[in-house]
Design an enzyme around this catalytic site. Structure first.
Site, PDB file in Angstrom:
ATOM      1  N   HIS A 114      -2.792 -12.606   2.900  1.00 18.58           N
ATOM      2  CA  HIS A 114      -2.399 -12.673   4.318  1.00 18.58           C
ATOM      3  C   HIS A 114      -3.256 -13.590   5.192  1.00 18.58           C
ATOM      4  CE1 HIS A 114      -5.407  -9.592   4.120  1.00 18.58           C
ATOM      5  NE2 HIS A 114      -4.599  -8.557   4.057  1.00 18.58           N
ATOM      6  N   HIS A 132      -9.020  -9.794   0.580  1.00 20.89           N
ATOM      7  CA  HIS A 132      -8.853  -9.626   2.026  1.00 20.89           C
ATOM      8  C   HIS A 132     -10.057 -10.314   2.657  1.00 20.89           C
ATOM      9  CE1 HIS A 132      -7.724  -7.062   5.657  1.00 20.89           C
ATOM     10  NE2 HIS A 132      -8.801  -7.727   6.035  1.00 20.89           N
ATOM     11  N   HIS A 168       0.882  -1.182   0.000  1.00 23.63           N
ATOM     12  CA  HIS A 168       0.000   0.000   0.000  1.00 23.63           C
ATOM     13  C   HIS A 168       0.914   1.225   0.000  1.00 23.63           C
ATOM     14  CE1 HIS A 168      -3.546  -2.438   1.354  1.00 23.63           C
ATOM     15  NE2 HIS A 168      -2.608  -3.146   1.966  1.00 23.63           N
ATOM     16  N   PHE A 169       0.903   1.988  -1.090  1.00 15.51           N
ATOM     17  CA  PHE A 169       1.830   3.129  -1.191  1.00 15.51           C
ATOM     18  C   PHE A 169       1.139   4.496  -1.063  1.00 15.51           C
ATOM     19  CE2 PHE A 169       5.521   0.729  -3.543  1.00 15.51           C
ATOM     20  CZ  PHE A 169       5.894   0.164  -2.340  1.00 15.51           C
ATOM     21  N   ARG A 170      -0.180   4.514  -0.810  1.00 16.98           N
ATOM     22  CA  ARG A 170      -0.885   5.717  -0.312  1.00 16.98           C
ATOM     23  C   ARG A 170      -1.030   6.871  -1.287  1.00 16.98           C
ATOM     24  NH1 ARG A 170      -2.736   2.384   3.321  1.00 16.98           N
ATOM     25  NH2 ARG A 170      -1.433   2.050   5.158  1.00 16.98           N
ATOM     26  N   ASN A 206      -6.634   0.812  -2.186  1.00 14.84           N
ATOM     27  CA  ASN A 206      -7.312   1.586  -1.142  1.00 14.84           C
ATOM     28  C   ASN A 206      -6.626   2.923  -0.888  1.00 14.84           C
ATOM     29  OD1 ASN A 206      -5.173   0.111  -0.024  1.00 14.84           O
ATOM     30  ND2 ASN A 206      -6.061   0.123   2.011  1.00 14.84           N
ATOM     31  N   ASP A 219       2.382  -6.986   2.570  1.00 13.02           N
ATOM     32  CA  ASP A 219       1.296  -6.120   3.050  1.00 13.02           C
ATOM     33  C   ASP A 219       1.866  -4.840   3.660  1.00 13.02           C
ATOM     34  OD1 ASP A 219      -1.181  -5.115   3.618  1.00 13.02           O
ATOM     35  OD2 ASP A 219      -1.596  -6.453   5.295  1.00 13.02           O
TER      36      ASP A 219
HETATM   37  O1  DOR Z   1      -3.647  -3.689   8.404  1.00 10.58           O
HETATM   38  C1  DOR Z   1      -3.995  -3.375   7.283  1.00 10.58           C
HETATM   39  N1  DOR Z   1      -3.650  -2.197   6.743  1.00 10.58           N
HETATM   40  N2  DOR Z   1      -4.730  -4.225   6.568  1.00 10.58           N
HETATM   41  C2  DOR Z   1      -5.313  -3.857   5.414  1.00 10.58           C
HETATM   42  O2  DOR Z   1      -6.038  -4.628   4.866  1.00 10.58           O
HETATM   43  C3  DOR Z   1      -5.123  -2.500   4.866  1.00 10.58           C
HETATM   44  C4  DOR Z   1      -3.868  -1.940   5.356  1.00 10.58           C
HETATM   45  C5  DOR Z   1      -3.745  -0.451   5.088  1.00 10.58           C
HETATM   46  O3  DOR Z   1      -3.960  -0.050   3.940  1.00 10.58           O
HETATM   47  O4  DOR Z   1      -3.438   0.294   6.005  1.00 10.58           O
END
Ligand code: DOR
Length: 440
Positions: free
Chosen positions: A235, A181, A64-66, A96, A306
């Protein structure tokens, strides 16, 4: 006349599909052109890698690189820099973000943002929703798309699909792999009262318990059987899920993370507090042992990090307001190499789980093995190096790792992407030239 190469890597132990061999590697035009004994003077550029091991480039298929939307904790430049520092040559990034990656335009925007800024190669998941379920089949082959992502239980961000009819529609529309997920949203809601008014972070695996994960995985196995769609369970964390997944259909693949293989409750929560909080949660040593058993028995298909960075300030909020997730892309290789050094995993299995299988699962072209004709993507490691993982080595914007203070044996010393060295001995080498991954 002898073959000419752009670069010759000499005297390395090379992990090839036929096993480890001591050999030279000739690279031409970004691909492997020869493996064997290469005569002197075949290239203007040579490196002597005596004592080092050349592995096929590690591919982390869950990060996840935001970017866009939360660049204060990570962006595509910093996240891919962390990957390169940790020996990872390619990543698949999750949808996300803000806005979520739920259209071909949003995905193309990520590809454009990564181009010229990414240190390693990249691809992006399209997020599935009840609304876009019917379009996914038409959108899934967009350039730079690695597959579809479904959140069956809510986590960071707004993506969520728990309705059976919508899930079925998603699985019936398209062919690419659907990464899921798997936590049961209804049970998450039912049990939230356990932590709602504040609780110790160690309650996280009580709220999001094994049954929560098992219910979602049971549904997913049934859906995978009924639709025949390629499904990837992200995961997996519990003994119960692994028991069910032993009988999974052939169209299902299974991921575990280094965190769940390494950390355990209650110790991790006592030591790290909310920094040990992630979804699905770190569970106790019995579950961790079940993950290792599943890995040894071939139930586990691949390892993904993750990588889910949050700032220290965000993590400092009282549980359960604190966000779930921990960084991991930079520590995947050293943490798992330490398990290799400890004899918990063979080097051949490390290669399969972190490179060959990720490439095969998502259908990446020309990656996942060191062989003539394949991309010259290498994770070059010193299997004997003893180092201590420390927060000040972390280049992710979050600036911390749950593995701070852990001494490991085995370290990535060079990251090579498409024949170019992008990291050498803890330094990044300009300029960032990561490319969109091509799929079969
Ligand atoms: O712990 C988590 N953080 N699980 C996820 O499914 C999303 C991730 C996040 O994007 O922070």
């Amino acid at each position: 006349m002898a073959d000419r190469f752009d670069w010759v890597l000499r005297n390395a132990a090379v992990a090839t599909p036929e096993g480890a061999v001591s050999a030279d590697i000739g690279v031409r035009g970004g691909t492997v052109a020869a493996i064997g004994s290469i005569p002197p003077g075949s290239s203007p550029l040579e490196d002597n890698l005596t004592g080092l091991t050349v592995l096929p480039g590690v591919i982390d298929t869950q990060v996840h690189f935001r970017e866009p939307g939360a660049e204060h904790k990570e962006d595509l430049a910093s996240g891919t820099a962390a990957a390169a520092m940790g020996g990872v040559t390619a990543i698949c990034e999750m949808p996300n973000t803000k806005p979520a990656t739920t259209s071909p335009e949003a995905l193309a925007d990520k590809v454009a943002r990564a181009t010229g800024r990414a240190w390693v190669d990249f691809a992006f998941f399209l997020g599935a929703t009840a609304e876009n379920a019917g379009d996914l089949g038409a959108w899934e082959n967009a350039p730079g798309c690695c597959g579809i992502k479904v959140f069956m239980g809510s986590s960071t961000g707004t993506l969520l699909v728990d309705d059976e009819a919508a899930l079925r529609r998603i699985l019936k529309n398209g062919c690419r792999r659907v990464a899921v997920h798997a936590e049961d949203e209804e049970r998450l809601k039912e049990r939230f009262h356990l932590v709602e008014d504040g609780a110790p972070p160690a309650m996280h695996p009580e709220w999001r318990d094994e049954e929560t994960a098992m219910r979602a995985v049971a549904r997913l196995i049934a859906l995978a059987r009924r639709t025949g769609r390629a499904v990837h369970v992200l995961h997996v964390t519990s003994a119960g899920e692994m028991e069910m997944l032993r009988g999974r259909p052939a169209n299902m693949t299974v991921e575990v993370t280094p965190q769940h293989l390494t950390l355990a409750a209650p110790e991790a929560y006592e030591r790290l507090g909310t920094c040990a909080q992630m979804n699905p949660p770190i569970r106790d040593a019995r579950h961790r042992a079940a993950l290792w058993k599943a890995l040894a028995d071939g139930v586990v298909s691949c390892i993904g990090s993750d990588h889910a960075p949050h700032t220290r300030e965000e993590k400092a909020q009282p549980y359960p307001k604190s966000p779930s997730g921990m960084p991991g892309v930079q520590t995947l290789v050293p943490v798992m190499l330490d398990h290799v050094a400890a004899g918990r995993l063979s080097l051949a299995d490390f290669v399969r789980l972190t490179s060959t299988a990720p490439a095969a699962i998502f259908g990446m072209a020309g990656r996942g093995v060191v062989a003539v004709g394949y991309r010259a993507d290498f994770t070059i490691v010193d299997l004997k190096a003893k180092r201590t993982i420390a927060n000040d080595w972390i280049v992710s914007k979050c600036g911390w790792t749950p593995f701070d203070g852990m001494t490991v044996t085995g370290w990535p010393v060079m990251t090579v992407v498409g024949g170019r060295t992008v990291m050498r001995e803890d330094s990044l080498i300009d300029p960032p030239r990561g490319q969109a991954i091509k799929f079969l």
